[in-house]
Design a protein around this motif. Structure first.
Motif, short mmCIF file in Angstrom:
data_model
loop_
_atom_site.label_atom_id
_atom_site.label_comp_id
_atom_site.label_asym_id
_atom_site.label_seq_id
_atom_site.Cartn_x
_atom_site.Cartn_y
_atom_site.Cartn_z
N THR A 182 89.39 48.53 -4.78
CA THR A 182 88.97 48.50 -6.13
C THR A 182 88.42 49.54 -6.71
OG1 THR A 182 86.85 47.98 -6.38
CG2 THR A 182 88.45 45.83 -5.95
N ASP A 183 87.84 50.60 -6.60
CA ASP A 183 87.15 51.47 -6.49
C ASP A 183 86.39 51.30 -8.12
OD1 ASP A 183 87.09 54.49 -6.30
OD2 ASP A 183 88.86 54.62 -8.36
N ARG A 184 85.64 50.11 -8.19
CA ARG A 184 84.79 50.29 -8.69
C ARG A 184 83.29 49.92 -8.41
NH1 ARG A 184 87.52 46.30 -12.97
NH2 ARG A 184 89.54 46.99 -12.55
N LYS A 185 82.55 50.65 -9.39
CA LYS A 185 81.18 50.55 -8.61
C LYS A 185 80.25 49.82 -9.49
CE LYS A 185 79.93 53.85 -6.00
NZ LYS A 185 79.67 53.33 -4.52
N GLN A 186 80.53 48.43 -10.12
CA GLN A 186 79.76 47.69 -10.30
C GLN A 186 80.10 46.32 -10.11
OE1 GLN A 186 80.58 48.16 -15.06
NE2 GLN A 186 78.26 49.25 -15.24
N VAL A 187 78.83 45.36 -9.47
CA VAL A 187 79.71 44.32 -9.25
C VAL A 187 78.51 43.52 -9.21
CG1 VAL A 187 79.30 43.39 -6.74
CG2 VAL A 187 79.68 46.06 -6.29
N ALA A 207 73.94 41.07 -1.90
CA ALA A 207 73.43 41.97 -3.16
C ALA A 207 72.95 43.49 -2.58
CB ALA A 207 72.67 41.34 -3.96
N MET A 208 71.83 42.67 -1.27
CA MET A 208 70.56 43.91 -1.08
C MET A 208 71.43 45.29 -0.48
SD MET A 208 67.48 43.28 -2.49
CE MET A 208 67.18 45.18 -2.20
N ASP A 209 72.34 44.49 0.09
CA ASP A 209 73.64 45.60 0.99
C ASP A 209 74.20 46.47 -0.22
OD1 ASP A 209 72.67 45.62 3.68
OD2 ASP A 209 73.82 43.72 4.56
N LEU A 210 75.12 46.03 -0.59
CA LEU A 210 75.37 46.66 -1.80
C LEU A 210 74.81 47.51 -2.97
CD1 LEU A 210 77.62 43.78 -3.22
CD2 LEU A 210 78.48 45.54 -2.33
N HIS A 211 73.74 46.59 -3.18
CA HIS A 211 72.41 47.99 -3.46
C HIS A 211 71.62 49.47 -3.02
CE1 HIS A 211 69.16 49.29 -6.44
NE2 HIS A 211 68.41 48.77 -5.80
N GLN A 212 72.10 49.03 -1.60
CA GLN A 212 71.75 50.24 -0.43
C GLN A 212 72.67 50.96 -0.62
OE1 GLN A 212 70.31 47.73 3.05
NE2 GLN A 212 68.35 48.09 2.07
N GLN A 213 74.23 50.54 -0.46
CA GLN A 213 75.58 51.24 -0.87
C GLN A 213 75.80 52.12 -2.23
OE1 GLN A 213 78.75 50.28 1.48
NE2 GLN A 213 77.22 49.28 3.53
N ASN A 214 74.70 52.14 -2.86
CA ASN A 214 74.74 52.74 -4.31
C ASN A 214 75.84 51.86 -5.41
OD1 ASN A 214 72.91 55.03 -3.79
ND2 ASN A 214 74.06 55.87 -2.53
N TYR A 215 75.68 50.64 -5.44
CA TYR A 215 76.58 49.91 -6.21
C TYR A 215 75.64 49.38 -6.78
CZ TYR A 215 80.79 49.71 -3.63
OH TYR A 215 81.59 50.65 -2.64
N ASP A 216 75.69 49.77 -8.53
CA ASP A 216 75.55 48.94 -9.61
C ASP A 216 75.52 47.21 -9.42
OD1 ASP A 216 73.84 48.02 -11.94
OD2 ASP A 216 75.13 49.16 -13.05
N VAL A 217 74.00 46.58 -9.06
CA VAL A 217 74.65 45.04 -8.29
C VAL A 217 74.11 44.50 -9.82
CG1 VAL A 217 74.47 43.22 -7.32
CG2 VAL A 217 74.21 45.45 -6.32
N GLU A 218 75.16 43.64 -10.76
CA GLU A 218 74.18 42.55 -11.19
C GLU A 218 74.37 40.43 -10.87
OE1 GLU A 218 74.49 42.66 -15.71
OE2 GLU A 218 74.11 44.94 -15.42
N ILE A 219 73.43 40.34 -10.57
CA ILE A 219 72.69 38.48 -10.46
C ILE A 219 73.46 38.06 -11.41
CG2 ILE A 219 71.79 36.73 -9.05
CD1 ILE A 219 73.08 39.61 -6.75
N VAL A 220 73.88 37.12 -11.76
CA VAL A 220 74.05 35.76 -12.52
C VAL A 220 73.77 34.67 -11.99
CG1 VAL A 220 76.02 34.70 -13.84
CG2 VAL A 220 76.84 36.14 -12.45
N ALA A 221 72.47 34.67 -12.83
CA ALA A 221 70.96 34.11 -12.32
C ALA A 221 71.12 32.53 -12.42
CB ALA A 221 70.14 34.61 -12.85
N ASP A 222 72.10 32.12 -13.30
CA ASP A 222 72.74 30.97 -14.09
C ASP A 222 74.44 30.59 -12.95
OD1 ASP A 222 74.53 32.28 -15.43
OD2 ASP A 222 73.92 31.57 -17.20
N ALA A 223 74.51 31.26 -11.87
CA ALA A 223 75.49 31.06 -11.36
C ALA A 223 75.56 31.54 -9.38
CB ALA A 223 76.62 32.43 -11.61
#
Length: 179
Positions: free
Chosen positions: A93-98, A113-129
């Motif tokens: 995908t060549d994208r950095k926001q997940v 999510a934690m592994d993505l974060h450790q690989q320098n992805y900008d991770v957002e968790i959809v708390a109500d999903a």
């Protein structure tokens, strides 16, 4: 802020009997459906994973029926990042926001999510999903992810960030999905 050109949506393990056991499942299913339909309108790539579907079951029909153009990635690791097929799909995908949604908050969602974060992805968790079998496990997972530097968002907040402008061509389509 989320940017539709930089975002990929990751859907984690909304499967079988487990999906029916999670806290506030109807809200969860509704918000995931809104997210899927909306990211499709915005042409945001979706990566869909299933935890050992032979044992747990396949993704529930009301979610899978929206993803007919995709094939789920089967995994046995709790973190999707430890699955080579997932990692290849993500890199493609060549994208950095997940943007992450699914179950269970305290297991597969958290570890992915934690592994993505450790690989320098900008991770957002959809708390109500996201959800877990118990509300306390969900809350602890969200708190721990936030304390580790991940961002929490909501279905509507994420979608309005991705749309960005009420004059955009996608706004009218997505507002109908949200309402």
């Amino acid at each position: 802020m989320l940017n539709k050109e930089e975002t990929v949506f990751v859907l984690v393990d909304v499967q079988g009997n487990l999906a029916g056991l999670v806290h506030d499942k109807q809200t969860l299913f509704s918000n995931i459906q809104k997210l899927i339909k909306s990211v499709q309108v915005l042409n945001i790539p979706i990566i869909w994973v299933e935890q050992t579907p032979g044992a747990i079951g396949e993704t529930i029909v009301q979610i899978a029926s929206l993803l007919t153009e995709l094939k789920p990635i089967s995994k046995s690791t709790f973190s999707a990042v430890k699955n080579d097929e997932f990692l290849a799909a993500l890199k493609k995908t060549d994208r950095k926001q997940v943007l992450v949604a699914g179950i269970e908050s305290h297991v597969c969602v958290y570890q992915t999510a934690m592994d993505l974060h450790q690989q320098n992805y900008d991770v957002e968790i959809v708390a109500d999903a996201v959800s877990s079998r118990t509300q306390s496990n969900k809350q602890i997972a969200l708190l721990k992810m936030q304390n580790k530097g991940l961002t929490l968002t909501s279905t509507e907040m994420a979608l309005f960030e991705l749309i960005g402008d009420a004059q955009s061509k996608e706004f009218k389509q997505i507002i109908k999905i949200i309402k």
